[in-house]
Design a protein around this motif. Structure first.
Motif, PDB file in Angstrom:
ATOM      1  N   GLU A 193      40.728  36.278   2.490  1.00  0.00           N
ATOM      2  CA  GLU A 193      41.147  34.912   2.799  1.00  0.00           C
ATOM      3  C   GLU A 193      40.432  34.440   4.061  1.00  0.00           C
ATOM      4  N   PRO A 194      40.168  33.123   4.186  1.00  0.00           N
ATOM      5  CA  PRO A 194      39.546  32.600   5.408  1.00  0.00           C
ATOM      6  C   PRO A 194      40.576  32.453   6.523  1.00  0.00           C
ATOM      7  N   VAL A 195      40.158  32.730   7.738  1.00  0.00           N
ATOM      8  CA  VAL A 195      41.002  32.558   8.921  1.00  0.00           C
ATOM      9  C   VAL A 195      40.181  31.818   9.964  1.00  0.00           C
ATOM     10  N   LEU A 235      36.382  33.136   9.888  1.00  0.00           N
ATOM     11  CA  LEU A 235      36.237  34.560   9.601  1.00  0.00           C
ATOM     12  C   LEU A 235      36.925  34.851   8.277  1.00  0.00           C
ATOM     13  N   GLU A 236      36.650  36.030   7.699  1.00  0.00           N
ATOM     14  CA  GLU A 236      37.368  36.431   6.495  1.00  0.00           C
ATOM     15  C   GLU A 236      38.264  37.617   6.832  1.00  0.00           C
ATOM     16  N   ALA A 237      39.430  37.624   6.213  1.00  0.00           N
ATOM     17  CA  ALA A 237      40.404  38.695   6.423  1.00  0.00           C
ATOM     18  C   ALA A 237      40.616  39.435   5.117  1.00  0.00           C
ATOM     19  N   PHE A 238      40.799  40.754   5.206  1.00  0.00           N
ATOM     20  CA  PHE A 238      41.016  41.583   4.011  1.00  0.00           C
ATOM     21  C   PHE A 238      41.787  42.826   4.409  1.00  0.00           C
ATOM     22  N   HIS A 239      42.422  43.436   3.423  1.00  0.00           N
ATOM     23  CA  HIS A 239      43.255  44.603   3.684  1.00  0.00           C
ATOM     24  C   HIS A 239      42.411  45.812   4.090  1.00  0.00           C
ATOM     25  N   THR A 240      42.909  46.531   5.100  1.00  0.00           N
ATOM     26  CA  THR A 240      42.394  47.865   5.414  1.00  0.00           C
ATOM     27  C   THR A 240      43.583  48.736   5.819  1.00  0.00           C
ATOM     28  N   PRO A 263      32.261  36.118   7.146  1.00  0.00           N
ATOM     29  CA  PRO A 263      32.298  35.930   5.688  1.00  0.00           C
ATOM     30  C   PRO A 263      31.156  36.637   4.977  1.00  0.00           C
ATOM     31  N   GLY A 264      31.495  37.290   3.874  1.00  0.00           N
ATOM     32  CA  GLY A 264      30.507  37.993   3.058  1.00  0.00           C
ATOM     33  C   GLY A 264      30.479  39.490   3.278  1.00  0.00           C
ATOM     34  N   HIS A 265      30.981  39.952   4.415  1.00  0.00           N
ATOM     35  CA  HIS A 265      30.927  41.381   4.724  1.00  0.00           C
ATOM     36  C   HIS A 265      31.734  42.201   3.715  1.00  0.00           C
ATOM     37  N   ALA A 266      32.939  41.757   3.410  1.00  0.00           N
ATOM     38  CA  ALA A 266      33.819  42.553   2.548  1.00  0.00           C
ATOM     39  C   ALA A 266      33.245  42.712   1.146  1.00  0.00           C
ATOM     40  N   ALA A 267      32.653  41.651   0.600  1.00  0.00           N
ATOM     41  CA  ALA A 267      32.086  41.735  -0.750  1.00  0.00           C
ATOM     42  C   ALA A 267      30.952  42.746  -0.798  1.00  0.00           C
ATOM     43  N   LEU A 268      30.115  42.747   0.242  1.00  0.00           N
ATOM     44  CA  LEU A 268      29.013  43.719   0.284  1.00  0.00           C
ATOM     45  C   LEU A 268      29.551  45.143   0.376  1.00  0.00           C
ATOM     46  N   MET A 269      30.520  45.370   1.257  1.00  0.00           N
ATOM     47  CA  MET A 269      31.064  46.712   1.421  1.00  0.00           C
ATOM     48  C   MET A 269      31.829  47.156   0.182  1.00  0.00           C
ATOM     49  N   LYS A 328      45.506  42.800   8.121  1.00  0.00           N
ATOM     50  CA  LYS A 328      44.168  42.587   7.585  1.00  0.00           C
ATOM     51  C   LYS A 328      43.123  42.651   8.703  1.00  0.00           C
ATOM     52  N   THR A 329      41.970  43.174   8.348  1.00  0.00           N
ATOM     53  CA  THR A 329      40.823  43.221   9.251  1.00  0.00           C
ATOM     54  C   THR A 329      40.035  41.923   9.148  1.00  0.00           C
TER      55      THR A 329
END
Length: 381
Positions: free
Chosen positions: A203-205, A214-219, A245-251, A240-241
């Motif tokens: 999600e965007p923050v 920034l983008e937030a995602f579960h870790t 944007p775009g980092h999580a999709a690549l990882m 969420k970390t």
């Protein structure tokens, strides 16, 4: 106070530096298996007050000897060593805190609770930025409301000048980052504990300029044991970390094609662990010796107060200390560990035994200590 810091990496060095700014601390032993070269910001202190000390933590007698000669132990070692170090500290009758990051290890440490309490020793795992600082703030928010509906925590260490494709730089252990990206994360949904996949539910923050979106995602790891403490009492809780944007999709792609796996594969007759290859290849590209970082944090607690909707929150933006050459991640993580150790010795924690920061650390004096270091957390209600 005589303090022992285990681990002379980035966070241990920052912890030692912060302790040395405290006139009540008469001695800091910074112990590591390799202690020849200390961080430049520590060099002026090496001598009477700062004592670099060679130590192999597998040598139990040596560990006990150092612990018995100090008032508190702060561990900046890899998380898998923290249970053994906590056992040694309880045996030595000395306060102990660590950076943690692995909830299973924390529960193992909690089995020492009765022994620690009977000796009037406090053991506080998970004392960095996240877990650590964010849990103290979340608990403070929970206590301010009559009824809590949702707790949401966002935090990330980021380069000030991101470089593609990952837009990331190493600000602590890359091995630790990859653990968080590959381990299921505990959350509370509908009042019940659940596990969700790392890097999911992006999600965007929004943060103030110049940071922007920034983008937030579960870790994993960020909630520590709070999802267990508050199951059935709070409907929604998640950590969420934050990344660009775009980092999580690549990882996620890198993970899903197996490059972060721990099972060895055969490569021309040799058994090779994919994650080891990834770290060896990518790690040097993500180390930016002259890169400047920042830490972004937001904690929100929503519910009711006096029968009316209410929300409290905290936000932090902290930046690389150019004067001293200390990163924002070191400031927010290593300094937090040092503050915890001093509060233990001063008797400012809530009880003896094994307690996480949200259970043990009073928020207001802790936040006041951060502010003295220029780490200013903005409160909103």
């Amino acid at each position: 106070m005589k303090m022992l810091v285990l681990g002379a990496g980035l966070q241990g060095s920052a912890c030692a530096y912060d302790l040395l700014q405290n006139p009540d601390v008469t001695e800091v032993r910074l112990a590591d298996i390799r202690i020849q070269d200390i961080e430049p910001f520590l060099a002026p202190y090496s001598g009477k007050r700062l004592i670099p000390t060679p130590l192999d933590v597998r040598d139990e007698d040596a560990v006990h000897g150092l612990m018995r000669d100090c008032d508190a132990v702060m561990s900046a070692l890899p998380y898998y060593l923290n249970y053994d170090m906590a056992v040694c500290a309880v045996d030595a009758g000395v306060h102990f805190c660590d950076l943690g990051g692995n909830t299973e290890i924390v529960f193992k440490q909690k089995t020492l609770h009765d022994r620690a309490r009977s000796d009037n020793v406090s053991v506080i795992p998970d004392c960095g930025l996240a877990p650590g600082m964010v849990n103290i703030l979340a608990e403070h928010g929970i206590q301010q409301l009559d009824k809590v509906e949702a707790v949401r925590i966002y935090v990330g260490g980021l380069p000030q000048n991101p470089e593609p494709p990952l837009n990331y730089q190493i600000v602590y252990s890359l091995e630790g980052v990859l653990d968080y990206y590959t381990t299921l994360s505990w959350v509370i949904r509908g009042g019940k504990r659940a596990r969700v996949k790392a890097l999911s539910e992006r999600e965007p923050v929004e943060f103030p300029a110049p940071i922007g979106t920034l983008e937030a995602f579960h870790t994993a790891g960020g909630l520590s044991t709070m999802a267990f403490r508050y199951e059935g009492r709070i409907p929604t809780m998640e950590y969420k970390t934050l990344r660009y944007p775009g980092h999580a999709a690549l990882m996620e792609s890198i993970r899903d094609i197996g490059l972060l796996d721990l099972e060895p594969v055969d490569v021309r007759g040799h058994h090779v662990v994919p994650r080891d290859v990834f770290i060896a290849t990518v790690g040097p590209r993500l180390r930016k010796p002259h890169g400047r970082d920042l830490v972004a944090l937001r904690v929100t607690v929503e519910g009711t107060k006096g029968g009316k909707p209410a929300a409290v929150g905290w936000e932090l933006l902290d930046y690389f200390d150019a004067e001293r050459g200390i990163s924002a991640m070191e400031r927010t993580t290593g300094y937090s560990l040092a503050i915890t150790g001093v509060m233990q010795v001063r008797g400012q924690v809530n009880a003896s035994g094994v307690l996480t920061p949200d259970e043990a650390i009073p928020a207001e004096p802790y936040v006041a200590e951060l502010a003295k270091r220029g780490i200013k957390i903005r409160y909103s209600r």
